[in-house]
Design a protein around this motif. Structure first.
Motif, PDB file in Angstrom:
ATOM      1  N   TYR A  26       0.794  -1.231   0.000  1.00 27.57           N
ATOM      2  CA  TYR A  26       0.000   0.000   0.000  1.00 27.57           C
ATOM      3  C   TYR A  26       0.827   1.282   0.000  1.00 27.57           C
ATOM      4  O   TYR A  26       0.284   2.361  -0.186  1.00 27.57           O
ATOM      5  N   TYR A  27       2.135   1.192   0.246  1.00 28.02           N
ATOM      6  CA  TYR A  27       2.973   2.405   0.234  1.00 28.02           C
ATOM      7  C   TYR A  27       3.560   2.684  -1.145  1.00 28.02           C
ATOM      8  O   TYR A  27       4.317   3.641  -1.320  1.00 28.02           O
ATOM      9  N   GLN A  28       3.240   1.830  -2.112  1.00 29.24           N
ATOM     10  CA  GLN A  28       3.703   2.095  -3.479  1.00 29.24           C
ATOM     11  C   GLN A  28       2.902   3.261  -4.064  1.00 29.24           C
ATOM     12  O   GLN A  28       1.814   3.592  -3.573  1.00 29.24           O
ATOM     13  N   GLY A  61       7.648  -3.394  -3.589  1.00 24.10           N
ATOM     14  CA  GLY A  61       7.693  -3.090  -2.164  1.00 24.10           C
ATOM     15  C   GLY A  61       9.133  -2.962  -1.769  1.00 24.10           C
ATOM     16  O   GLY A  61       9.962  -2.556  -2.589  1.00 24.10           O
ATOM     17  N   VAL A  62       9.471  -3.351  -0.543  1.00 24.46           N
ATOM     18  CA  VAL A  62      10.872  -3.240  -0.110  1.00 24.46           C
ATOM     19  C   VAL A  62      11.484  -4.624   0.114  1.00 24.46           C
ATOM     20  O   VAL A  62      10.787  -5.642   0.086  1.00 24.46           O
ATOM     21  N   LYS A  63      12.800  -4.634   0.369  1.00 27.91           N
ATOM     22  CA  LYS A  63      13.549  -5.886   0.324  1.00 27.91           C
ATOM     23  C   LYS A  63      13.057  -6.924   1.345  1.00 27.91           C
ATOM     24  O   LYS A  63      12.961  -8.104   1.029  1.00 27.91           O
ATOM     25  N   PHE A  64      12.741  -6.478   2.580  1.00 33.06           N
ATOM     26  CA  PHE A  64      12.336  -7.491   3.563  1.00 33.06           C
ATOM     27  C   PHE A  64      11.047  -8.188   3.127  1.00 33.06           C
ATOM     28  O   PHE A  64      10.822  -9.352   3.459  1.00 33.06           O
ATOM     29  N   MET A  65      10.201  -7.483   2.387  1.00 39.20           N
ATOM     30  CA  MET A  65       8.948  -8.082   1.916  1.00 39.20           C
ATOM     31  C   MET A  65       9.240  -9.122   0.832  1.00 39.20           C
ATOM     32  O   MET A  65       8.665 -10.217   0.836  1.00 39.20           O
ATOM     33  N   CYS A  87      14.873  -0.634   4.170  1.00 42.73           N
ATOM     34  CA  CYS A  87      13.920  -0.200   5.198  1.00 42.73           C
ATOM     35  C   CYS A  87      14.753   0.297   6.385  1.00 42.73           C
ATOM     36  O   CYS A  87      15.598  -0.440   6.894  1.00 42.73           O
ATOM     37  N   SER A  88      14.517   1.542   6.805  1.00 45.96           N
ATOM     38  CA  SER A  88      15.318   2.098   7.903  1.00 45.96           C
ATOM     39  C   SER A  88      15.092   1.323   9.196  1.00 45.96           C
ATOM     40  O   SER A  88      15.989   1.199  10.028  1.00 45.96           O
ATOM     41  N   LEU A  89      13.891   0.777   9.353  1.00 52.04           N
ATOM     42  CA  LEU A  89      13.592  -0.011  10.557  1.00 52.04           C
ATOM     43  C   LEU A  89      14.365  -1.335  10.539  1.00 52.04           C
ATOM     44  O   LEU A  89      15.011  -1.700  11.527  1.00 52.04           O
ATOM     45  N   ALA A  90      14.312  -2.040   9.412  1.00 54.84           N
ATOM     46  CA  ALA A  90      15.072  -3.300   9.295  1.00 54.84           C
ATOM     47  C   ALA A  90      16.562  -3.033   9.513  1.00 54.84           C
ATOM     48  O   ALA A  90      17.256  -3.802  10.191  1.00 54.84           O
ATOM     49  N   VAL A 114       8.052  -8.441  10.931  1.00 56.45           N
ATOM     50  CA  VAL A 114       8.435  -8.845   9.568  1.00 56.45           C
ATOM     51  C   VAL A 114       9.417  -7.840   8.933  1.00 56.45           C
ATOM     52  O   VAL A 114      10.187  -8.193   8.041  1.00 56.45           O
ATOM     53  N   ASN A 115       9.422  -6.587   9.428  1.00 61.43           N
ATOM     54  CA  ASN A 115      10.345  -5.564   8.915  1.00 61.43           C
ATOM     55  C   ASN A 115      11.756  -5.820   9.458  1.00 61.43           C
ATOM     56  O   ASN A 115      12.312  -5.034  10.229  1.00 61.43           O
ATOM     57  N   THR A 116      12.330  -6.954   9.070  1.00 61.53           N
ATOM     58  CA  THR A 116      13.682  -7.340   9.483  1.00 61.53           C
ATOM     59  C   THR A 116      14.336  -8.073   8.313  1.00 61.53           C
ATOM     60  O   THR A 116      13.638  -8.624   7.448  1.00 61.53           O
ATOM     61  N   CYS A 173      11.263   3.489  12.629  1.00 62.45           N
ATOM     62  CA  CYS A 173      11.162   3.790  11.190  1.00 62.45           C
ATOM     63  C   CYS A 173      11.273   5.297  11.003  1.00 62.45           C
ATOM     64  O   CYS A 173      10.635   6.052  11.741  1.00 62.45           O
ATOM     65  N   HIS A 174      12.046   5.730  10.007  1.00 57.28           N
ATOM     66  CA  HIS A 174      12.294   7.163   9.819  1.00 57.28           C
ATOM     67  C   HIS A 174      11.038   7.935   9.414  1.00 57.28           C
ATOM     68  O   HIS A 174      10.987   9.146   9.585  1.00 57.28           O
ATOM     69  N   VAL A 175      10.031   7.247   8.880  1.00 53.76           N
ATOM     70  CA  VAL A 175       8.787   7.933   8.510  1.00 53.76           C
ATOM     71  C   VAL A 175       7.870   8.029   9.738  1.00 53.76           C
ATOM     72  O   VAL A 175       7.395   9.114  10.102  1.00 53.76           O
ATOM     73  N   HIS A 176       7.662   6.903  10.392  1.00 54.43           N
ATOM     74  CA  HIS A 176       6.665   6.854  11.475  1.00 54.43           C
ATOM     75  C   HIS A 176       7.101   7.546  12.762  1.00 54.43           C
ATOM     76  O   HIS A 176       6.262   7.939  13.560  1.00 54.43           O
ATOM     77  N   GLU A 177       8.421   7.679  12.986  1.00 55.29           N
ATOM     78  CA  GLU A 177       8.838   8.336  14.227  1.00 55.29           C
ATOM     79  C   GLU A 177       8.834   9.858  14.096  1.00 55.29           C
ATOM     80  O   GLU A 177       9.043  10.572  15.062  1.00 55.29           O
ATOM     81  N   PRO A 200       0.720   1.600  14.218  1.00 51.12           N
ATOM     82  CA  PRO A 200       1.368   1.370  15.524  1.00 51.12           C
ATOM     83  C   PRO A 200       2.872   1.619  15.547  1.00 51.12           C
ATOM     84  O   PRO A 200       3.471   1.609  16.626  1.00 51.12           O
ATOM     85  N   GLU A 201       3.507   1.869  14.395  1.00 50.82           N
ATOM     86  CA  GLU A 201       4.935   2.237  14.396  1.00 50.82           C
ATOM     87  C   GLU A 201       5.141   3.696  14.819  1.00 50.82           C
ATOM     88  O   GLU A 201       6.275   4.156  14.929  1.00 50.82           O
ATOM     89  N   CYS A 202       4.029   4.451  15.052  1.00 50.11           N
ATOM     90  CA  CYS A 202       4.173   5.854  15.459  1.00 50.11           C
ATOM     91  C   CYS A 202       4.534   5.954  16.936  1.00 50.11           C
ATOM     92  O   CYS A 202       4.220   5.075  17.734  1.00 50.11           O
ATOM     93  N   GLU A 266       7.459  10.722   3.007  1.00 47.26           N
ATOM     94  CA  GLU A 266       7.106   9.419   2.439  1.00 47.26           C
ATOM     95  C   GLU A 266       8.275   8.462   2.649  1.00 47.26           C
ATOM     96  O   GLU A 266       9.361   8.874   3.023  1.00 47.26           O
ATOM     97  N   CYS A 267       8.025   7.163   2.390  1.00 50.52           N
ATOM     98  CA  CYS A 267       9.093   6.170   2.533  1.00 50.52           C
ATOM     99  C   CYS A 267       9.930   6.209   1.247  1.00 50.52           C
ATOM    100  O   CYS A 267       9.481   5.754   0.187  1.00 50.52           O
ATOM    101  N   SER A 268      11.133   6.763   1.362  1.00 51.49           N
ATOM    102  CA  SER A 268      11.993   6.924   0.185  1.00 51.49           C
ATOM    103  C   SER A 268      12.358   5.577  -0.434  1.00 51.49           C
ATOM    104  O   SER A 268      12.632   5.477  -1.625  1.00 51.49           O
ATOM    105  N   PHE A 269      12.371   4.519   0.394  1.00 52.49           N
ATOM    106  CA  PHE A 269      12.707   3.175  -0.114  1.00 52.49           C
ATOM    107  C   PHE A 269      11.565   2.644  -0.984  1.00 52.49           C
ATOM    108  O   PHE A 269      11.793   2.141  -2.081  1.00 52.49           O
ATOM    109  N   MET A 270      10.339   2.761  -0.465  1.00 52.63           N
ATOM    110  CA  MET A 270       9.174   2.293  -1.237  1.00 52.63           C
ATOM    111  C   MET A 270       9.089   3.030  -2.570  1.00 52.63           C
ATOM    112  O   MET A 270       8.753   2.446  -3.598  1.00 52.63           O
ATOM    113  N   LYS A 271       9.426   4.320  -2.526  1.00 47.65           N
ATOM    114  CA  LYS A 271       9.246   5.148  -3.711  1.00 47.65           C
ATOM    115  C   LYS A 271      10.378   4.974  -4.729  1.00 47.65           C
ATOM    116  O   LYS A 271      10.365   5.627  -5.779  1.00 47.65           O
TER     117      LYS A 271
HETATM  118 FE1  SF4 Z   1      10.466   0.483   6.506  1.00 45.67          FE
HETATM  119 FE2  SF4 Z   1       9.394   2.709   7.470  1.00 45.67          FE
HETATM  120 FE3  SF4 Z   1       9.484   2.321   4.845  1.00 45.67          FE
HETATM  121 FE4  SF4 Z   1       7.814   0.844   6.379  1.00 45.67          FE
HETATM  122  S1  SF4 Z   1       7.714   3.046   6.020  1.00 45.67           S
HETATM  123  S2  SF4 Z   1       9.139   0.093   4.735  1.00 45.67           S
HETATM  124  S3  SF4 Z   1       9.057   0.631   8.245  1.00 45.67           S
HETATM  125  S4  SF4 Z   1      11.244   2.565   6.218  1.00 45.67           S
END
Ligand code: SF4
Ligand code: 13P
Length: 315
Positions: A26-28, A61-65, A87-90, A114-116, A173-177, A200-202, A266-271
């Motif tokens: 959904y972040y795409q 999506g991102v690599k962990f997915m 993913c900054s969280l992973a 799962v974000n690992t 996560c750099h977006v949610h924090e 819930p990552e906020c 936004e999530c720069s990785f997703m984008k």
């Molecule tokens: Fe990772 Fe945050 Fe991007 Fe989700 S929004 S994929 S936790 S960096």
């Protein structure tokens, strides 16, 4: 609006020829969500990856997915259009430090989000996503001691809900924090009737003002069932595409970050994923997700345990 018809036609031709399925988070961006065979949250995407008959899974999506898809479907070719989509969280949890953390706190069940990376999953007992985390923890005996990693906000959210004995890794996560409480208050003044809905990552102050907290799919279905007209959204803004599609008359406002120059709206990785990269990736069948076999086998167990508990609980 950009005319994507040419690239979409090319993607459709190649995916049909190669019996490939496109799974999108959904972040795409909206154009990618619209061409995907399936769009969903982390849990739903894992479930789809595990059950597909396609020969190739292209993960938008991102690599962990994508790694999770490969672990669940090791016989399939799993493609990620840009390997830099991390993913900054992973990244906030590396295997050497995590192994030490586990050894320093013996006798605890290790539950990882799962974000690992696959390596962290291989060190874990159970994996969870934001949509099943609370239920997975509740499914364990009450006296079971837990290590939760890597998201400290999701960990605290689970801890407050369940009251379990949990030690939490301090990742974020750099977006949610970064969401601004002041920004929410300003929006609330302008739109007093609006509901505040939060991932819930906020951080805690953001969760405290929420009318509803949930995974991306839970937030989406909340907007579909709820009768408010306006929502203040504290998660990555890609989800608003689906919210607008299923609620055409409603207004969705995104919470700004505390620092408008942080580049974390936004999530720069997703984008990093684009339609052009999806096409080239399908055409060349690269970049492909390759996981060391020993890590893959060890990571299967905790993911399968999550899938099994989710199935049993009907999640
Ligand atoms: Fe990772 Fe945050 Fe991007 Fe989700 S929004 S994929 S936790 S960096
Ligand atoms: P969901 O599982 O809620 O879709 O979340 C994924 C994610 O990366 C959140 O930042």
């Amino acid at each position: 609006m950009k005319d994507n018809s040419d690239i979409v036609r090319k993607i459709n031709d190649v995916r049909k020829k190669k019996n490939a399925v496109i799974l999108a988070h959904y972040y795409q961006t909206g154009d990618i969500q619209d061409i995907a065979d399936f769009t969903g949250d982390s849990l739903a995407l894992s479930q789809k990856a595990a059950e597909t008959n396609a020969d190739i899974i292209l993960f938008a999506g991102v690599k962990f997915m994508a790694e999770t898809a490969k672990i669940l479907a090791p016989g399939k070719k799993v493609l990620l259009p840009d390997l830099m989509a991390g993913c900054s969280l992973a990244d906030s949890c590396n295997p050497i430090d995590f192994k030490k953390f586990i050894n320093d706190n013996p006798g605890r069940t290790v539950i990882s989000y799962v974000n690992t990376t696959a390596e962290i999953k291989a060190l874990s007992d159970i994996i969870c996503t934001s949509s099943n985390a609370v239920k997975i923890v509740e499914s364990l005996p009450e006296n079971e001691k837990i290590i939760f990693a890597p998201d400290r906000n999701l960990g605290n959210f689970i801890l407050n809900k369940t009251g379990r004995d949990m030690i939490i890794w301090k990742g974020t996560c750099h977006v949610h924090e970064e969401f601004s409480l002041e920004g929410i208050i300003k929006l609330k003044k302008q739109y007093p009737e609006a509901k505040v809905i939060v991932h819930p990552e906020c951080e805690l102050p953001i969760r405290l003002v929420a009318d509803f907290i949930g995974s991306t799919s839970a937030l989406l279905s909340f907007t579909e069932k709820d009768d408010s007209k306006t929502y203040i959204i504290a998660t990555e803004p890609g989800i608003i595409h689906q919210m607008k599609k299923s609620n055409p008359g409603k207004l969705f406002l995104h919470v700004p970050p505390r620092d408008s120059t942080c580049g974390c709206e936004e999530c720069s990785f997703m984008k990093l994923i684009t339609l052009e990269k999806i096409y080239n990736c399908l055409l060349n069948e690269a970049p492909e997700i390759i996981i060391d076999n020993d890590i893959l086998i060890r990571a299967q167990k905790p993911i399968n345990r999550m899938m099994e508990i989710s199935r049993r609980l009907g999640l």
